[in-house]
Design an enzyme around this catalytic site. Structure first.
Site, PDB file in Angstrom:
ATOM      1  N   GLY A   1      38.124  80.500 -28.250  1.00  0.00           N
ATOM      2  CA  GLY A   1      36.570  80.711 -27.513  1.00  0.00           C
ATOM      3  C   GLY A   1      35.466  80.823 -28.188  1.00  0.00           C
TER       4      GLY A   1
ATOM      5  N   GLU B   1      40.846  67.683 -19.771  1.00  0.00           N
ATOM      6  CA  GLU B   1      39.718  68.852 -19.450  1.00  0.00           C
ATOM      7  C   GLU B   1      38.618  68.552 -18.338  1.00  0.00           C
ATOM      8  OE1 GLU B   1      38.162  70.933 -22.161  1.00  0.00           O
ATOM      9  OE2 GLU B   1      39.422  70.773 -24.068  1.00  0.00           O
TER      10      GLU B   1
ATOM     11  N   HIS C   1      25.751  68.208 -28.646  1.00  0.00           N
ATOM     12  CA  HIS C   1      25.483  67.437 -27.158  1.00  0.00           C
ATOM     13  C   HIS C   1      24.972  66.056 -27.185  1.00  0.00           C
ATOM     14  CE1 HIS C   1      26.093  71.337 -25.053  1.00  0.00           C
ATOM     15  NE2 HIS C   1      25.834  72.014 -26.030  1.00  0.00           N
TER      16      HIS C   1
ATOM     17  N   ASP D   1      27.678  63.624 -27.794  1.00  0.00           N
ATOM     18  CA  ASP D   1      28.680  62.751 -27.373  1.00  0.00           C
ATOM     19  C   ASP D   1      28.900  62.253 -25.844  1.00  0.00           C
ATOM     20  OD1 ASP D   1      29.667  65.183 -26.400  1.00  0.00           O
ATOM     21  OD2 ASP D   1      31.516  65.318 -27.115  1.00  0.00           O
TER      22      ASP D   1
ATOM     23  N   SER E   1      52.007  82.054 -24.927  1.00  0.00           N
ATOM     24  CA  SER E   1      51.233  82.095 -26.099  1.00  0.00           C
ATOM     25  C   SER E   1      51.069  83.385 -26.772  1.00  0.00           C
ATOM     26  CB  SER E   1      49.974  81.715 -25.416  1.00  0.00           C
ATOM     27  OG  SER E   1      48.699  81.945 -26.448  1.00  0.00           O
TER      28      SER E   1
ATOM     29  N   ASP F   1      35.538  66.434 -29.583  1.00  0.00           N
ATOM     30  CA  ASP F   1      36.560  67.573 -30.158  1.00  0.00           C
ATOM     31  C   ASP F   1      37.698  66.716 -30.171  1.00  0.00           C
ATOM     32  OD1 ASP F   1      34.499  68.688 -29.802  1.00  0.00           O
ATOM     33  OD2 ASP F   1      35.129  70.020 -28.233  1.00  0.00           O
TER      34      ASP F   1
ATOM     35  N   SER G   1      36.706  74.881 -30.864  1.00  0.00           N
ATOM     36  CA  SER G   1      37.741  73.927 -30.241  1.00  0.00           C
ATOM     37  C   SER G   1      39.005  74.277 -30.102  1.00  0.00           C
ATOM     38  CB  SER G   1      37.487  72.638 -30.809  1.00  0.00           C
ATOM     39  OG  SER G   1      36.703  71.729 -30.077  1.00  0.00           O
TER      40      SER G   1
HETATM   41  C1  GLA Z   1      31.952  71.019 -26.563  1.00  0.00           C
HETATM   42  C2  GLA Z   1      32.408  69.825 -25.884  1.00  0.00           C
HETATM   43  C3  GLA Z   1      31.986  68.675 -26.879  1.00  0.00           C
HETATM   44  C4  GLA Z   1      30.497  68.371 -27.135  1.00  0.00           C
HETATM   45  C5  GLA Z   1      30.282  69.870 -27.639  1.00  0.00           C
HETATM   46  C6  GLA Z   1      28.680  69.793 -27.930  1.00  0.00           C
HETATM   47  O1  GLA Z   1      32.329  71.381 -27.896  1.00  0.00           O
HETATM   48  O2  GLA Z   1      33.606  69.849 -25.878  1.00  0.00           O
HETATM   49  O3  GLA Z   1      32.390  67.199 -26.091  1.00  0.00           O
HETATM   50  O4  GLA Z   1      29.650  68.163 -26.060  1.00  0.00           O
HETATM   51  O5  GLA Z   1      30.518  70.818 -27.024  1.00  0.00           O
HETATM   52  O6  GLA Z   1      28.274  69.000 -28.842  1.00  0.00           O
END
Ligand code: GLA
Length: 388
Positions: A124, A162, A34, A36, A67, A174, A128
């Site tokens: 999920g 996104e 958290h 970025d 999918s 990510d 990522s």
């Molecule tokens: C998710 C978001 C990222 C980042 C993380 C927490 O993965 O996509 O951009 O903020 O949470 O670090």
């Protein structure tokens, strides 16, 4: 995996014509959570697990999507002439978002394609899967239409999809590590400048393990967006009071301590504290790894977890249980939740010779306390998107 996806492609779309198969990895974040979207530093790596897609070009303007993770939904057709988000988009919103974001950048695509997505990345759970899907799609389009966009542009397009199409105000971590990840290294990224460095992950007798809590995340998108707004509020208050900063990542711990009284709301203060301290921790952790000081790295992981739990409040009983269970085991030097939180995965650094016992014990403790079975696996660091 490639063969499985290609077989499925032939079954669903037939055997005629030429098709091509692509891969994009998932990611795991080692530290810097958290930070970025607060202009701070992150330290993730790409995985060898990821998303595969087999693609065949079409002559008309339809994109046919399938999918293996959502077989019950069948083939979903998206027209290149109608790229608007709708309630019923489901998993295809990530693809539609990328189609939209790319056409915003380079103009409308000339024709559509048939594509099947599959893979071996758990979806999920904070590894990522959605960014892997988005980046893979951007990479496929870039290759198929010879757009010559570079990796950073592909990451930014996927992020735009996104943010503006799917509606998650995520940062760049990510998409960036998924497009640029390199084997056996973690990527140390300054999210304010997008300067980055590959740092070898040299763990000698240790390995990084991922523990999947299997806890279904609920409302995580809106909770995520709320955290982001709370940080923006803190930044605004600091600026209004004369601090010359652009992001919370510009503050040192000392500057934060001197100015924290400006944040009268305790919740806002706690969120900002996490953003500032986690950024500093990430810098220290990267230095520790460069100096082969794994013990220090492990301590910083634990501090990171504590801060995510108490100040940022994005952990949960399941993730705390996994971290506590991990820390009780022999040969463990650190553990923390990873990714956005509210469920998902935790990671731990464990001595190689103790991994079997670790897995056995953590599974048992987790089942007894949380009533889920955890999947635990060893991280193998992979590289960015490519043709397979
Ligand atoms: C998710 C978001 C990222 C980042 C993380 C927490 O993965 O996509 O951009 O903020 O949470 O670090």
């Amino acid at each position: 995996m490639k063969e499985i996806v290609e077989e499925k492609f032939k079954e669903i779309f037939g055997t005629e014509g030429r098709f091509k198969t692509y891969f994009a990895p998932g990611r795991v974040n080692l530290i810097g959570e958290h930070t970025d979207y607060n202009g701070g530093h992150v330290f993730p790596c790409a995985l060898t697990l990821g998303t595969y897609a087999t693609v065949r070009q079409r002559e008309d303007r339809n994109v046919n999507l399938y999918s293996t993770n959502f077989e019950d939904k069948g083939i979903i057709t998206v027209s290149l002439d109608n790229l608007k988000a709708t309630e019923s988009d489901g998993w295809t919103k990530y693809i539609k978002g990328v189609l939209w974001a790319i056409s915003e950048k380079v103009g409308p695509l000339e024709h559509g394609f048939d594509v099947i997505y599959g893979g071996n990345l758990p979806i999920g759970v904070g590894l990522s899967s959605s960014a892997s899907l988005s980046v893979l799609t951007a990479y496929i389009i870039n290759d198929s239409f010879k757009l010559k966009l570079d990796a950073t542009e592909l990451a930014l397009i996927s992020k735009k999809a996104e943010n503006e199409f799917v509606g998650i105000n995520c940062g760049i971590m990510d998409q960036f590590v998924i497009t640029k990840g390199k084997e056996n290294t973690a990527l140390y990224l300054n999210t304010a400048t997008l300067e980055y460095e590959y740092v070898p992950i040299n763990l000698e007798n240790y390995r990084i393990l991922i523990m999947n809590s299997k806890k279904k995340r609920s409302l995580e998108n809106s909770k995520y967006n709320i955290r982001r707004t709370e940080c923006e509020t803190a930044l605004e208050i600091f600026k209004q009071n004369g601090l010359k900063i652009h992001t919370l990542g510009d503050l040192t711990k000392e500057q934060f301590e001197e100015n924290k009284h400006l944040l009268e709301d305790e919740i806002i203060r706690k969120r900002a504290k996490h953003a500032v301290y986690e950024n500093e921790r990430t810098k220290e952790a990267v230095d520790a790894l460069k100096n082969n000081d794994l013990i220090k790295f492990g301590e910083l992981m634990l501090e990171s977890h504590k801060s995510l739990k108490e100040d940022y409040e994005v952990s949960c009983l399941e993730l705390d249980t996994l971290v506590d269970a991990a820390m009780q085991q022999e040969g463990v030097i650190g553990a923390r939740m990873t990714g956005a939180g509210f469920g998902g995965c935790a990671i731990s650094i464990v001595k190689k010779s103790k991994i079997d016992k670790f897995m056995q014990n953590v599974r048992k403790i987790y089942k007894e306390n949380c009533d889920y079975y955890t999947d635990i696996f060893i991280v193998e660091v992979g590289s960015g998107p490519h043709i397979v």
